[in-house]
Design a protein around this motif. Structure first.
Motif, short mmCIF file in Angstrom:
data_model
loop_
_atom_site.label_atom_id
_atom_site.label_comp_id
_atom_site.label_asym_id
_atom_site.label_seq_id
_atom_site.Cartn_x
_atom_site.Cartn_y
_atom_site.Cartn_z
N VAL A 99 -19.95 4.11 -22.04
CA VAL A 99 -20.61 3.01 -21.34
C VAL A 99 -21.36 3.53 -20.12
CG1 VAL A 99 -20.20 0.94 -19.95
CG2 VAL A 99 -19.08 1.21 -22.17
N ARG A 100 -20.73 4.42 -19.35
CA ARG A 100 -21.39 4.96 -18.16
C ARG A 100 -22.64 5.74 -18.54
NH1 ARG A 100 -16.03 6.33 -17.09
NH2 ARG A 100 -16.46 8.56 -17.36
N GLY A 101 -22.56 6.47 -19.64
CA GLY A 101 -23.72 7.23 -20.10
C GLY A 101 -24.88 6.34 -20.48
N ILE A 102 -24.59 5.23 -21.16
CA ILE A 102 -25.65 4.29 -21.54
C ILE A 102 -26.28 3.67 -20.30
CG2 ILE A 102 -26.10 2.07 -22.67
CD1 ILE A 102 -23.93 2.83 -24.71
N HIS A 103 -25.44 3.26 -19.34
CA HIS A 103 -25.96 2.60 -18.14
C HIS A 103 -26.83 3.53 -17.31
CE1 HIS A 103 -22.59 -0.69 -18.06
NE2 HIS A 103 -23.49 -0.88 -19.00
N ARG A 104 -26.48 4.82 -17.26
CA ARG A 104 -27.28 5.76 -16.47
C ARG A 104 -28.72 5.85 -16.94
NH1 ARG A 104 -22.49 8.96 -16.25
NH2 ARG A 104 -23.12 10.06 -18.15
N ARG A 105 -28.94 5.60 -18.21
CA ARG A 105 -30.29 5.75 -18.78
C ARG A 105 -31.12 4.48 -18.69
NH1 ARG A 105 -26.95 8.27 -22.71
NH2 ARG A 105 -27.13 6.48 -24.12
N LEU A 106 -30.55 3.39 -18.20
CA LEU A 106 -31.24 2.11 -18.21
C LEU A 106 -31.62 1.65 -16.80
CD1 LEU A 106 -29.00 0.17 -20.79
CD2 LEU A 106 -31.10 1.47 -21.23
N SER A 107 -32.70 0.90 -16.72
CA SER A 107 -33.15 0.34 -15.44
C SER A 107 -33.74 -1.04 -15.69
CB SER A 107 -34.19 1.25 -14.79
OG SER A 107 -35.34 1.37 -15.61
N LEU A 108 -34.08 -1.72 -14.60
CA LEU A 108 -34.66 -3.05 -14.70
C LEU A 108 -35.66 -3.24 -13.56
CD1 LEU A 108 -33.29 -5.26 -12.39
CD2 LEU A 108 -31.28 -4.45 -13.64
N THR A 109 -36.53 -4.21 -13.73
CA THR A 109 -37.52 -4.55 -12.70
C THR A 109 -37.17 -5.90 -12.10
OG1 THR A 109 -39.25 -3.34 -13.87
CG2 THR A 109 -39.95 -4.94 -12.21
N ASP A 110 -37.05 -5.95 -10.78
CA ASP A 110 -36.79 -7.21 -10.09
C ASP A 110 -37.97 -8.15 -10.33
OD1 ASP A 110 -36.64 -9.29 -8.13
OD2 ASP A 110 -35.30 -8.04 -6.94
N PRO A 111 -37.73 -9.32 -10.94
CA PRO A 111 -38.84 -10.22 -11.24
C PRO A 111 -39.54 -10.78 -10.00
CG PRO A 111 -36.75 -11.31 -11.63
CD PRO A 111 -36.44 -9.88 -11.35
N VAL A 112 -38.89 -10.70 -8.83
CA VAL A 112 -39.47 -11.25 -7.61
C VAL A 112 -40.21 -10.17 -6.81
CG1 VAL A 112 -38.97 -12.39 -5.41
CG2 VAL A 112 -37.72 -13.04 -7.48
N THR A 113 -39.55 -9.02 -6.59
CA THR A 113 -40.13 -7.98 -5.75
C THR A 113 -40.84 -6.89 -6.53
OG1 THR A 113 -38.13 -6.61 -5.77
CG2 THR A 113 -38.25 -8.38 -4.12
N GLY A 114 -40.56 -6.78 -7.81
CA GLY A 114 -41.14 -5.71 -8.60
C GLY A 114 -40.43 -4.38 -8.43
N ALA A 115 -39.38 -4.34 -7.61
CA ALA A 115 -38.65 -3.10 -7.38
C ALA A 115 -37.85 -2.71 -8.62
CB ALA A 115 -37.72 -3.26 -6.18
N ARG A 116 -37.66 -1.40 -8.79
CA ARG A 116 -36.87 -0.89 -9.91
C ARG A 116 -35.43 -0.68 -9.47
NH1 ARG A 116 -38.47 -1.49 -14.85
NH2 ARG A 116 -37.40 0.41 -15.52
N HIS A 117 -34.51 -1.03 -10.35
CA HIS A 117 -33.09 -0.86 -10.08
C HIS A 117 -32.43 -0.21 -11.29
CE1 HIS A 117 -32.95 -3.57 -6.52
NE2 HIS A 117 -33.94 -4.18 -7.14
N GLY A 118 -31.41 0.58 -11.02
CA GLY A 118 -30.61 1.11 -12.10
C GLY A 118 -29.61 0.08 -12.57
N VAL A 119 -29.36 0.02 -13.87
CA VAL A 119 -28.37 -0.91 -14.39
C VAL A 119 -26.98 -0.58 -13.85
CG1 VAL A 119 -27.21 -1.62 -16.53
CG2 VAL A 119 -29.70 -1.49 -16.44
N ASP A 120 -26.76 0.68 -13.48
CA ASP A 120 -25.44 1.09 -13.01
C ASP A 120 -25.27 0.97 -11.50
OD1 ASP A 120 -27.14 3.13 -12.31
OD2 ASP A 120 -25.89 4.74 -13.11
N GLU A 121 -26.14 0.22 -10.82
CA GLU A 121 -25.94 0.01 -9.39
C GLU A 121 -24.62 -0.74 -9.17
OE1 GLU A 121 -29.26 -1.83 -7.49
OE2 GLU A 121 -30.62 -0.17 -7.94
#
Length: 323
Positions: A99-121
């Motif tokens: 699970v940790r390995g999968i999360h490390r490879r994924l990210s998302l974009t904040d729909p409001v600010t456009g900032a990128r975040h890691g899924v594992d934050e």
């Protein structure tokens, strides 16, 4: 001795009363509680709750097509919970590492600010963890499953282990029901019913099925999902904008559903794939079978002042599942 050792399932577990009890073991509250069929309702409630965190649900919608593989996603989550609860220590640690390995490879974009975040934050992982633990505890207790306040605290404390497995620092995770309630009070202003959350809501109400199964979906799944939704806290109903029956009605229906599901013999339920509980019983012996009776017995021991056989977790008396 050799005759008492049997090969287990695909995790390489071995049979016999001297086997590896895993990360929780048969003396834990988690071991007894996670064998109950009402956990499926609790899992759906967790999905509803998790979807109210804008970034957490964004990570789901951006990294998977849950509408096409939602059943697979739900089953994978159930498999993970079963593996870390009833599997060997090695199997649980391996599942966490995956699970940790999968999360490390994924990210998302904040729909409001456009900032990128890691899924594992940590903020996102903590929300998902707390929404699950709160949902499991709240639904189980409300359905009539016997848990004292001390056992509810023990359940939250035990599951700091599952938080570690997904990548959280155990010191930052609520370890009793009071801390869990305080966490929800702090994070509540951040919650919202975003368009992503409404997609999850729409799916859970009417998941895609074969045309021949549509009537069954409306009769069976519709009631199941409606019951899970009804157990959400009032602020969640307000955010989704859909009313729920009065709390006493929800509780009555949940207890009735729990009673019906618990009429299915455990041996029959546990035969369903992937058979984690059956393999655990083969590994540890018949005395390891999950049963609410064991929790009632342990509560009686605590009341008598003899804590022998009870895991030494948090002893504060707080209400569980109180989001």
């Amino acid at each position: 001795m050799a005759a008492a050792i049997r090969r287990g399932g695909p995790d390489g577990e071995r049979g016999g009363p001297d086997g590896d009890p895993g990360l929780y073991g048969p003396r834990s509250v988690t071991w007894q509680m996670h064998g109950d069929p009402v956990m499926w309702i609790a899992g759906v409630r967790a999905l509803y709750l998790q979807a109210l965190h804008p970034l957490a649900v964004r990570g789901v919608t951006q990294n998977s097509d849950f509408r096409k593989d939602a059943w697979g996603r739900l089953l994978r989550t159930a498999r993970f919970v079963a593996t870390i609860t009833y599997g060997t220590t090695e199997a649980a640690e391996r599942a966490g590492a995956k699970v940790r390995g999968i999360h490390r490879r994924l990210s998302l974009t904040d729909p409001v600010t456009g900032a990128r975040h890691g899924v594992d934050e940590p903020e996102l992982l903590l929300w998902v963890h707390c929404a699950e633990i709160d949902s499991y505890l709240h639904v189980m207790r409300r359905s009539g499953y016997p848990l004292t306040d001390a056992q509810a605290d023990a359940y939250v404390a035990e599951n700091v282990v599952s938080a570690r497995l997904v990548g959280l620092d155990p010191a930052a995770v609520p370890a009793d029901t009071a801390a869990l309630a305080a966490y929800f009070a702090a994070v509540r202003p951040e919650l919202a019913a975003t368009p992503d959350a409404r997609q999850v809501d729409a799916f859970l109400r009417r998941p895609p099925v074969h045309a021949l199964l549509v009537p069954a979906r409306e009769v069976i799944w519709g009631r199941f999902a409606s019951l899970a939704y009804g157990t959400l806290p009032p602020y969640a109903h307000a955010l989704y904008g859909r009313p729920a029956p009065p709390p006493r009605v929800v509780t009555r229906r949940l207890r009735a559903m729990g009673g019906a599901l618990r009429c299915i013999p455990p041996a029959a339920r546990w035969q369903l794939p992937p058979k984690h509980i059956m393999r655990a019983v083969e590994r540890l012996g018949p005395g390891s079978r999950p049963s609410p009776y064991k929790l009632r017995r342990n509560a009686a021991i605590l009341d008598s002042g003899d804590a022998t056989g009870v895991r030494p977790f948090a002893a504060g008396l707080h209400g569980g599942g109180g989001s």
